[in-house]
Design a protein around this motif. Structure first.
Motif, short mmCIF file in Angstrom:
data_model
loop_
_atom_site.label_atom_id
_atom_site.label_comp_id
_atom_site.label_asym_id
_atom_site.label_seq_id
_atom_site.Cartn_x
_atom_site.Cartn_y
_atom_site.Cartn_z
N GLY A 81 -13.85 -37.28 -49.79
CA GLY A 81 -13.31 -36.04 -49.53
C GLY A 81 -14.26 -34.92 -49.35
N VAL A 82 -15.24 -34.68 -50.17
CA VAL A 82 -16.02 -33.70 -50.17
C VAL A 82 -16.94 -33.87 -48.94
CG1 VAL A 82 -18.46 -32.74 -51.35
CG2 VAL A 82 -16.29 -33.20 -52.70
N PHE A 83 -17.64 -35.23 -48.72
CA PHE A 83 -18.19 -35.32 -47.56
C PHE A 83 -17.54 -35.14 -45.96
CE2 PHE A 83 -20.88 -37.81 -50.63
CZ PHE A 83 -21.72 -37.10 -50.56
N ALA A 84 -16.07 -35.51 -45.92
CA ALA A 84 -15.44 -35.26 -45.00
C ALA A 84 -15.16 -33.73 -44.78
CB ALA A 84 -14.13 -35.79 -45.26
N GLY A 85 -14.98 -32.96 -45.81
CA GLY A 85 -15.12 -31.50 -45.83
C GLY A 85 -16.24 -30.99 -44.99
N ALA A 86 -17.51 -31.49 -45.25
CA ALA A 86 -18.74 -31.06 -44.92
C ALA A 86 -18.71 -31.43 -43.34
CB ALA A 86 -19.90 -31.75 -45.65
N ALA A 87 -18.18 -32.49 -42.81
CA ALA A 87 -18.09 -32.88 -41.51
C ALA A 87 -17.15 -31.88 -40.77
CB ALA A 87 -17.90 -34.32 -41.18
N LEU A 88 -15.89 -31.61 -41.34
CA LEU A 88 -14.97 -30.76 -40.75
C LEU A 88 -15.37 -29.35 -40.50
CD1 LEU A 88 -11.34 -31.21 -42.49
CD2 LEU A 88 -12.01 -31.66 -40.10
N LEU A 89 -16.26 -29.03 -41.60
CA LEU A 89 -17.10 -27.74 -41.30
C LEU A 89 -18.11 -27.79 -40.15
CD1 LEU A 89 -16.78 -24.86 -42.91
CD2 LEU A 89 -19.00 -25.43 -43.84
N GLY A 90 -18.67 -28.91 -40.25
CA GLY A 90 -19.78 -29.15 -38.99
C GLY A 90 -18.95 -29.05 -37.72
N LEU A 91 -17.72 -29.71 -37.70
CA LEU A 91 -16.93 -29.58 -36.46
C LEU A 91 -16.54 -28.38 -36.12
CD1 LEU A 91 -15.24 -33.10 -37.10
CD2 LEU A 91 -16.82 -32.85 -35.22
N ALA A 92 -15.98 -27.61 -36.95
CA ALA A 92 -15.63 -26.17 -36.49
C ALA A 92 -16.75 -25.34 -36.14
CB ALA A 92 -15.04 -25.69 -37.83
N MET A 93 -17.72 -25.47 -36.69
CA MET A 93 -19.11 -24.76 -36.53
C MET A 93 -19.53 -25.00 -35.02
SD MET A 93 -20.23 -22.74 -38.97
CE MET A 93 -21.70 -22.60 -39.05
N VAL B 72 -27.53 -38.27 -43.37
CA VAL B 72 -27.38 -38.61 -42.12
C VAL B 72 -26.04 -39.08 -41.48
CG1 VAL B 72 -28.68 -40.41 -40.52
CG2 VAL B 72 -30.00 -39.11 -42.50
N PRO B 73 -25.57 -40.13 -42.00
CA PRO B 73 -24.19 -40.48 -41.56
C PRO B 73 -23.12 -39.17 -41.44
CG PRO B 73 -24.59 -41.82 -43.53
CD PRO B 73 -25.74 -40.75 -43.52
N ALA B 74 -23.11 -38.27 -42.34
CA ALA B 74 -22.27 -37.21 -41.94
C ALA B 74 -22.71 -36.23 -40.69
CB ALA B 74 -22.27 -36.14 -43.20
N ALA B 75 -23.96 -36.26 -40.55
CA ALA B 75 -24.59 -35.50 -39.24
C ALA B 75 -24.28 -36.20 -38.09
CB ALA B 75 -26.20 -35.31 -39.57
N GLY C 49 -25.97 -30.62 -37.62
CA GLY C 49 -26.97 -29.97 -38.67
C GLY C 49 -26.26 -29.47 -39.98
N VAL C 50 -25.28 -28.70 -39.69
CA VAL C 50 -24.60 -27.93 -40.93
C VAL C 50 -24.02 -29.11 -41.55
CG1 VAL C 50 -22.52 -26.57 -41.33
CG2 VAL C 50 -24.14 -25.39 -39.74
N ALA C 51 -23.46 -29.95 -41.14
CA ALA C 51 -22.54 -31.22 -41.92
C ALA C 51 -23.82 -32.02 -42.58
CB ALA C 51 -21.89 -32.06 -40.90
N GLY C 52 -24.72 -32.39 -41.93
CA GLY C 52 -25.85 -33.06 -42.50
C GLY C 52 -26.45 -32.43 -43.72
N VAL C 53 -26.77 -31.12 -43.55
CA VAL C 53 -27.59 -30.42 -44.59
C VAL C 53 -26.63 -30.36 -45.86
CG1 VAL C 53 -28.58 -28.28 -45.29
CG2 VAL C 53 -29.21 -29.12 -42.98
N LEU C 54 -25.40 -29.90 -45.39
CA LEU C 54 -24.48 -29.68 -46.38
C LEU C 54 -24.27 -31.15 -47.11
CD1 LEU C 54 -22.90 -27.07 -47.17
CD2 LEU C 54 -20.72 -27.88 -45.85
N ALA C 55 -23.94 -32.20 -46.60
CA ALA C 55 -23.74 -33.48 -47.43
C ALA C 55 -24.79 -33.81 -48.24
CB ALA C 55 -23.47 -34.46 -46.38
N TRP C 56 -26.22 -33.58 -47.36
CA TRP C 56 -27.52 -33.83 -48.27
C TRP C 56 -27.24 -33.03 -49.46
CZ3 TRP C 56 -31.22 -30.34 -49.35
CH2 TRP C 56 -32.49 -30.72 -49.93
N GLY C 57 -27.10 -31.68 -49.21
CA GLY C 57 -27.26 -30.90 -50.34
C GLY C 57 -26.26 -31.12 -51.58
#
Ligand SMILES: Nc1nc2c(c(=O)[nH]1)N[C@H]1C(S)=C(S)[C@@H](COP(=O)(O)O)O[C@H]1N2
Ligand SMILES: [Mo]
Length: 493
Positions: A77-89, A126-129, A101-109
């Protein structure tokens, strides 16, 4: 400009969540570096006491699966959230690289933050990005087909990746195991001597379900608050005595193992186990008495009590007297203490329930006032002396139709004086054969009884402790202060 979340976005976010967790598993294996591990530790800590007690009593070992499944779900759920944010951005600023980049860095972070493994966390980022990038690069809204195709291809790709990551992670788990290789060493002669004595004194039991007087390390029960054990190299370990003391004491592994060495037979039993459960075992433990160290600290404090702390966040509080004959142990059956039993050092508290025998011990804190440890905060009362119990672990037909029943009996430091068997539901009792007592103040004995089952409906067994007290027949559940009653086993023929 479209910033709303579509079903395709949700699909890509879910794929990103799954593949990020899988990526982490691929490089870390089932270990503390896997993103799910710290999340699981948090889940365990956040679960309310009554729920923990309920799961332990009713679900037992499968309880682990429950909280692991929940933790995996949270991680996805958390990584999916990062991806959703990336998609919106990416939609908001019309830039796929930005969103990815946002999704990847967030997931990595997040992964790096919870595991403290920035390098391995890349495998979650990387997979999130990637999936955010594929999901964001959306064709014009009139053209639906290519987007569907991409969703199907991405799903297939992600599933394939899950499979590969699963294999890689399993391989990684194996090599982790090989490395931490609680690698076998040859026990010292003193330990070998004790292992032999236990072997010699064990009863000749026909059935296979009663372990010897010393349990094998691989069969020794295990109770951990976390799914993933801390890994503490002996060279990095030290223990401090703090709080209400005249003098803070700090001892390293090297200094500890220079102190006078003792080898003791000690039985452990978990307060949470069922009356006839199997969370009771015995080992030969090698260590040094804790008392001289406590004395050197010049303990004070109004309650006369200590809180023990461990590297896994565990704690337990009890009277400091209980440590009088305590042992700081670094070997089990002649092997360096295995990771799962507290490597490099645990404490053994004679006659008290398992929970006082803190593994991965880091601090002995003298208190001013009593406070609750991990289990006591969850409603348990398991810091005191163990209950007396005779377990019936095996029923086997022997020669000419007679039946052998056998098991272990344990009464902490009171010792076991005898074990009695009744074939008429408690009206009359016969003395069972007992193994010769092993040296030591806190060790079980084996018992065995053979009888003619004609007309016998059930076997009832009870122990009498060294003070002459008969095991109580009043039945109680494990929660909160240990199961009581007599083990009764129907004989069906
Ligand atoms: N640090 C730490 N110590 C711990 C625990 C734990 O989860 N963490 N579990 C306790 C409980 S409830 C029991 S019954 C015993 C079990 O010891 P074992 O796993 O070596 O059999 O360890 C005790 N010490
Ligand atoms: Mo326990």
């Amino acid at each position: 400009m479209d910033t709303s979340v579509s079903r395709t976005d949700l699909l890509f976010a879910l794929l990103a969540g799954l593949t990020s967790v899988a990526g982490s598993f691929a490089v870390a294996g089932y270990a503390r570096q896997f993103v799910v591990a710290p999340i699981d530790a948090a889940v365990v800590r956040a679960t309310p006491g009554p729920i923990v007690a309920f799961v332990i009593e009713n679900v037992g070992e499968q309880g682990h699966l429950l909280h692991i499944a929940l933790s995996v779900g949270i991680a996805v759920g958390v990584f999916a959230g990062a991806a959703l944010l990336g998609l919106a951005m990416s939609r908001r600023f019309d830039s796929t690289p930005l969103g990815a980049g946002v999704a990847g860095v967030l997931a990595w972070g997040v992964a790096a933050g919870v595991t403290v493994e920035p390098l391995l966390a890349v495998a979650a980022g990387v997979p999130a990005a990637l999936l955010t990038a594929v999901g964001a690069a959306r064709p014009s809204s009139v053209d639906h087909d290519p987007s569907r195709r991409r969703a199907i291809l991405s799903s297939a790709g992600a599933l394939g990746f899950l499979g590969v990551a699963g294999l890689l992670g399993r391989h990684q788990s194996r090599s982790n195991e090989a490395r931490s290789a609680d690698a076998e060493v040859i026990p010292s002669p003193a330990v070998q001597e004790r292992l032999r004595q236990a072997d010699d004194q064990g009863l000749d039991i026909a059935g296979d379900d009663v372990p010897g007087l010393v349990s094998e390390i691989g069969n020794f029960y295990n109770v951990d608050i976390n799914e993933f054990d801390p890994e503490v190299p002996a060279d990095d370990w030290s223990m401090s005595i703090t709080g209400e003391v005249g003098e803070d004491v700090d001892v390293t592994y090297a200094a500890l193992t220079e102190m006078p060495v003792e080898h003791r037979y000690v039985t452990l039993r978990c307060v949470g186990e069922q009356l006839n459960g199997r969370k009771m075992d015995t080992a030969v433990w090698t260590g040094t008495p804790i008392k001289p160290l406590v004395d050197a600290a010049d303990p004070d404090g109004a309650c006369g009590c200590v809180m023990l702390h461990a590297e896994d966040g565990y704690s337990v509080q009890f009277p400091v007297e209980a440590l009088e004959d305590g042992l700081l142990a670094w070997e089990m059956n002649g092997q360096p203490l295995p990771t799962s039993h507290g490597h490099p050092v645990r404490v053994l508290v004679p006659g008290h329930w398992g929970e006082t025998n803190v593994k991965w011990l880091s601090e002995v804190e003298l208190l001013e006032a009593e406070a609750d440890g991990y289990w006591e905060r969850r409603g348990w009362h398991g810091t005191g002396p163990v209950n007396t119990v005779a377990k019936l672990w095996d029923t086997t037909e022997v020669d000419d139709g007679r039946i052998e029943v056998a098991g272990h009996a344990y009464a902490g430091t009171r010792g076991v004086d005898r074990v009695e068997v009744s074939l008429d539901d408690g009206a009359t009792w016969a003395a069972a054969d007992l193994s010769e007592p092993l040296p030591g103040d806190d060790v079980w004995r084996q018992w065995r009884h053979v009888f003619d089952p004609d007309g016998v409906e059930a076997v009832v067994v009870r122990a009498v402790d060294g003070e002459g007290t008969v095991q109580t027949d009043e039945a109680a559940d494990p929660f909160p202060s240990g199961a009581t009653g007599w083990v009764r086993q129907p004989i069906d023929r």
